[in-house]
Write an enzyme that holds these catalytic residues in place. Structure first.
Site, PDB file in Angstrom:
ATOM      1  CG  ASP A   1      -2.015  -1.086   1.121  1.00  0.00           C
ATOM      2  OD1 ASP A   1      -1.960  -1.918   0.207  1.00  0.00           O
ATOM      3  OD2 ASP A   1      -2.897  -1.118   2.006  1.00  0.00           O
TER       4      ASP A   1
ATOM      5  CG  ASP B   1      -6.647   0.071   1.130  1.00  0.00           C
ATOM      6  OD1 ASP B   1      -7.029  -1.092   1.344  1.00  0.00           O
ATOM      7  OD2 ASP B   1      -7.037   1.052   1.805  1.00  0.00           O
TER       8      ASP B   1
ATOM      9  CG  HIS C   1     -11.265   0.965  -0.029  1.00  0.00           C
ATOM     10  ND1 HIS C   1     -11.307  -0.339   0.416  1.00  0.00           N
ATOM     11  CD2 HIS C   1     -10.386   1.605   0.790  1.00  0.00           C
ATOM     12  CE1 HIS C   1     -10.496  -0.457   1.463  1.00  0.00           C
ATOM     13  NE2 HIS C   1      -9.920   0.699   1.699  1.00  0.00           N
TER      14      HIS C   1
ATOM     15  CG  HIS D   1      -8.568   5.258   2.657  1.00  0.00           C
ATOM     16  ND1 HIS D   1      -9.597   5.063   3.570  1.00  0.00           N
ATOM     17  CD2 HIS D   1      -8.022   4.041   2.449  1.00  0.00           C
ATOM     18  CE1 HIS D   1      -9.648   3.785   3.890  1.00  0.00           C
ATOM     19  NE2 HIS D   1      -8.713   3.119   3.217  1.00  0.00           N
TER      20      HIS D   1
ATOM     21  CE  LYS E   1      -4.054  -4.054   1.355  1.00  0.00           C
ATOM     22  NZ  LYS E   1      -4.944  -3.127   2.075  1.00  0.00           N
TER      23      LYS E   1
ATOM     24  CB  CYS F   1      -2.210  -2.774   5.170  1.00  0.00           C
ATOM     25  SG  CYS F   1      -3.931  -2.203   5.023  1.00  0.00           S
TER      26      CYS F   1
END
Ligand code: VGL
Ligand code: ZN
Length: 203
Positions: free
Chosen positions: A8, A46, A48, A81, A106, A151
Site C-alpha cells: 500500500d 488498497d 476501495h 481513501h 484489496k 495492512c
C-alpha cells in the site's frame, strides 16, 4: 525463492494524503533499493469502491476513528481513501513500479475491509496472493510499506500463519498511530508471532 511484498505505498497514505501516515514517503527509497534483490516483487493497492463501508462518510452521523460493527466484524471508520482509479489510490510518485511483477488489489468488496494482502478481515475471501507465491515456490517473504499498524501487520501475521518465513523490514514501514504507541506494539506483536525483524541495509 524470496519475494518482496510492497504494501500500500499509495498517495493517500503519504504526507498530504487522505489517510496520511507520518513520514509515509520515507518508505519509498527503501522499497526501491530492495526491489533488485528479490526473485519476485509484489505490490498491493488498497482499492476501495466509493461506497465502501469502511468510510465514515458512508454512515450517517459517523466520523473517522469511530468503531462500528460491520457484518459481524469490528470496523474502524476511516476517511475516504484509496478510491478505485482516483488520484489518491495511485502508487506514490517515485516508487519503481516498473519493477513490480504483480499487483494485488484489496478492499474491493464494499461490505468488508481488507488490511492483509492475503485475505479480507474475516478471512472470507482470498486475494490470490498466497496461490501466486506458492505457484512461484516462494518460501520467504520480506514485508514493508504502509501502514505498520494495519495492512503491514495483518499481511505479516497471515504470511506467518501460511507458513512463509516472514521478515519485517523495520526501516521500510511507518504507522498510522491512532494511539501513539500503535506502531511499536504492532512490531512487537509481529516479532512475538515469529516475524524476523530486519533492516533494509542487512538484506
Ligand atoms: C490501511 C487503514 C485503512 C493500510 C488501509 O493500508 O494500512 N489502513 N485502509
Ligand atoms: Zn483502506
Amino acid at each position: 525463492m524470496r519475494a518482496l511484498l510492497v504494501i500500500d505505498i499509495q498517495i493517500d497514505f503519504c504526507p498530504g494524503g487522505a489517510l496520511e501516515v507520518k513520514e509515509g514517503d520515507a518508505v519509498i527509497p527503501v522499497a526501491n533499493m530492495l526491489m533488485d534483490q528479490f526473485d519476485w516483487v509484489i505490490a498491493t493497492q488498497d482499492w476501495h469502491p466509493a461506497n465502501h463501508k469502511s468510510f465514515a462518510a458512508n454512515h450517517p452521523w459517523r466520523y473517522p476513528g469511530q468503531v462500528i460493527d460491520l457484518n459481524g466484524l469490528s470496523q474502524i471508520l476511516w476517511p475516504i481513501h484509496c478510491v478505485q482509479d482516483r488520484f489518491g489510490a495511485e502508487f506514490a510518485p517515485g516508487l519503481h513500479t516498473e519493477k513490480v511483477d504483480k499487483i494485488i488489489y484489496k478492499g474491493t468488496d464494499p461490505e468488508i475491509d481488507s488490511y492483509s494482502g492475503f485475505y479480507d478481515n474475516g478471512h472470507r475471501q482470498s486475494t490470490g496472493l498466497a496461490d501466486f507465491l506458492k505457484e512461484k515456490e516462494v518460501t520467504s517473504v520480506y514485508v514493508l510499506g504502509l501502514a505498520a499498524d494495519y495492512c503491514v501487520k495483518y499481511t505479516v501475521l497471515d504470511a506467518l500463519a501460511l507458513g512463509f518465513k516472514t521478515y519485517l523490514v523495520t526501516d521500510g514501514t511507518r504507522g498510522v498511530n491512532l494511539e501513539p504507541q500503535d506502531t511499536e506494539r504492532a512490531i512487537k506483536e509481529m516479532s512475538e508471532k515469529g516475524a524476523i525483524l530486519v533492516e533494509s541495509t542487512d538484506i
